[in-house]
Write an enzyme that holds these catalytic residues in place. Structure first.
Site, PDB file in Angstrom:
ATOM      1  N   GLU A 285       0.973  -1.257  -0.046  1.00 17.53           N
ATOM      2  CA  GLU A 285      -0.017  -0.046   0.164  1.00 17.53           C
ATOM      3  C   GLU A 285       0.917   1.232  -0.079  1.00 17.53           C
ATOM      4  OE1 GLU A 285      -2.793   0.044   3.022  1.00 17.53           O
ATOM      5  OE2 GLU A 285      -4.553   0.777   1.803  1.00 17.53           O
ATOM      6  N   HIS A 306       6.242 -27.301  -1.630  1.00 17.70           N
ATOM      7  CA  HIS A 306       5.403 -28.288  -2.251  1.00 17.70           C
ATOM      8  C   HIS A 306       4.218 -27.732  -2.997  1.00 17.70           C
ATOM      9  CE1 HIS A 306       7.415 -31.492  -0.152  1.00 17.70           C
ATOM     10  NE2 HIS A 306       7.840 -30.465   0.758  1.00 17.70           N
ATOM     11  N   LYS A 420     -14.334   1.315  -3.777  1.00 19.36           N
ATOM     12  CA  LYS A 420     -15.350   2.050  -2.789  1.00 19.36           C
ATOM     13  C   LYS A 420     -16.516   2.794  -3.427  1.00 19.36           C
ATOM     14  CE  LYS A 420     -12.312   2.638   1.163  1.00 19.36           C
ATOM     15  NZ  LYS A 420     -11.554   3.694   2.199  1.00 19.36           N
TER      16      LYS A 420
END
Ligand code: PA5
Length: 444
Positions: A285, A306, A420
């Site tokens: 961020e 793995h 948003k």
């Protein structure tokens, strides 16, 4: 102190290359210290550890003691920087089977408000039915939808189960001093509340009440956490040659300029999983803007050898790896010998589990370096509060320096707004009428 080894990033970047960056790193440090960098109104974290007083910590511990005494469970509502630091430290310090070994002396710490999963919230509220639970509502803006939705549900349930008066004693707000719905609600209801300083952004806030209160409620030593951060803050001022924070920042910058666009944070202790989540948020961020920034990824090893191990060993060579290695585990466990030796593992009998883990780590490092993956190694002596405090400040400061080198504002997050706006438009939030119309037209 934390140790850093950057010798294994050669030949892509040499130690001489790193040292040659000393002047630019010094400039970056100066810009942070003198507040001349972009986003300079968010530099409160820089000297936060040394500004923490014993009185402040005593107050946090007193609130934590009340919650510990009154509650069987405490839900921490928050998202992003308002939850990841606390979650990371609590997970790193807790017994791996905390759910099963909880002796009832500490409340169960749960997290909410970091997603909008109906099943998650429904299962949480079902679990809390009939329980004495408290809520720590954390939101700097006080208006974050995920957190506000969870808090609305939890407040109602807490009041219904305990009564409004008793609920008031076990709900704590951590938010802005004046702004936002969380502040309005805390003042109106008379909750105990803490202020997130204006000049400390969410992802740099773990050493404010945002992180310290949940960590103290979980029963961990916040004095030691802060002491570790304070020691790392002192070490941060040194010139690059004697400064592991600056060396880490400079090394990742140089790797980035050489086309290593993805940094994979690897750990060999499952308890560090959420430290990586916190780290990803801090770096992702902060530096992912203006079409720049290292993509922060993470793996838990040896588990992910793995799965992602194949990609790391042989995939596109745009990655480098930073390993967090814990030198000394908290427990001692030896492999037993077996008469039949059907699994052929008797050569390990009498050895510590950690010795095998360390050889896996070394073998992996050599293999990855051979495969063209530059390797940075960060070693911490123990997985305790003191060393986690060091690690937190180490990464915060390195992030601040690296963003200066990159030329981005570390402290804003304009990209977070796009989703948003669309979500509110789609949900028909009052005030978003125009956006609702536009988005509906787009979806026709
Ligand atoms: O680092 C940040 O600033 C963000 O991740 C915020 O912490 C996150 O968006 C939550 O914001 P708030 O605390 O305002 O609810």
């Amino acid at each position: 102190m934390i140790k850093l080894d950057i010798t294994k990033v050669a030949p892509v970047v040499s130690t001489a290359d790193v040292n040659a960056l000393a002047a630019r790193v010094a400039e970056a440090q100066k810009a942070l210290e003198e507040g001349t960098c972009p986003g300079n109104d968010f530099l409160g974290w820089l000297h936060l550890p040394s500004s923490i007083t014993p009185e402040f910590l005593a107050d946090i511990k007193a609130t934590a003691a009340t919650l510990r005494q009154e509650c069987d469970a405490v839900v921490v509502a928050g998202i992003g920087g308002s939850y990841l630091g606390a979650k990371a430290v609590i997970e790193a310090l807790s017994n791996s089977f905390q759910w099963l070994v909880n002796d009832g002396k500490s409340p169960v710490i749960l997290f909410a408000g970091n997603n909008i999963g109906e099943d998650y919230l429904s299962e949480l509220t079902t679990y809390l039915k009939g329980k004495k639970f408290g809520v720590i509502n954390i939101s700097k803006s006080g208006t974050t939808t995920e957190t506000a939705l969870a808090f609305r549900l939890l407040k109602k349930q807490c009041e219904e189960q305990m009564g409004k008066e008793a609920a008031r004693k076990v709900i704590v707000a951590i938010t802005d001093a004046k702004r936002g719905a969380a502040r309005t609600c805390a003042d109106k209801e008379g909750y105990k509340s803490y202020v997130i300083p204006d000049n400390v952004g969410g992802r740099f806030s773990v050493l404010t009440p945002v992180g310290l209160l949940p960590i103290a409620v979980a029963g961990f030593d916040i004095d030691k956490l802060v002491a570790g951060a304070q020691d790392m803050e002192k070490a941060a001022a040194a010139p690059l040659a004697d400064n592991i924070i600056a060396q880490y920042a400079a090394t990742r910058y140089l790797l980035y300029t050489k086309g290593k666009k993805i940094e994979i944070l690897a750990n060999y202790q499952p308890k560090l999983h959420f430290i990586a989540e916190w780290w990803k948020q801090l770096f992702g961020e902060s530096e992912g803007k203006d079409k720049k920034g290292i993509y922060p990824a993470s793996v838990d090893l040896t588990t992910d050898l793995h799965s992602m191990g194949q990609w790391i060993q042989d995939g596109e060579r745009t990655i480098f790896e930073t390993v967090i290695s814990v030198e000394q585990p908290e427990h001692k466990l030896l492999f037993p010998s077996d008469e039949e030796n059907l699994d052929g593992l008797n050569f390990l009998a009498g050895k510590r589990v950690d010795e095998v883990n360390k050889m896996a780590e070394l073998g992996t490092q050599l293999a990855h370096v051979d495969g063209g993956v530059p390797n940075i190694r960060i070693a911490i002596e123990r997985l305790d509060a003191y060393h986690l405090g060091q690690l937190i400040y180490f990464f915060e400061r390195a992030c601040g320096i690296h963003c200066q080198l990159l030329g981005v504002n570390a402290f804003n997050q304009p990209g977070v707004e796009a989703y948003k706006k669309n979500m509110f438009a789609l949900l028909g939030k009052p005030g978003y009428e125009k956006e609702t119309e536009a988005i509906k037209a787009r979806l026709k």
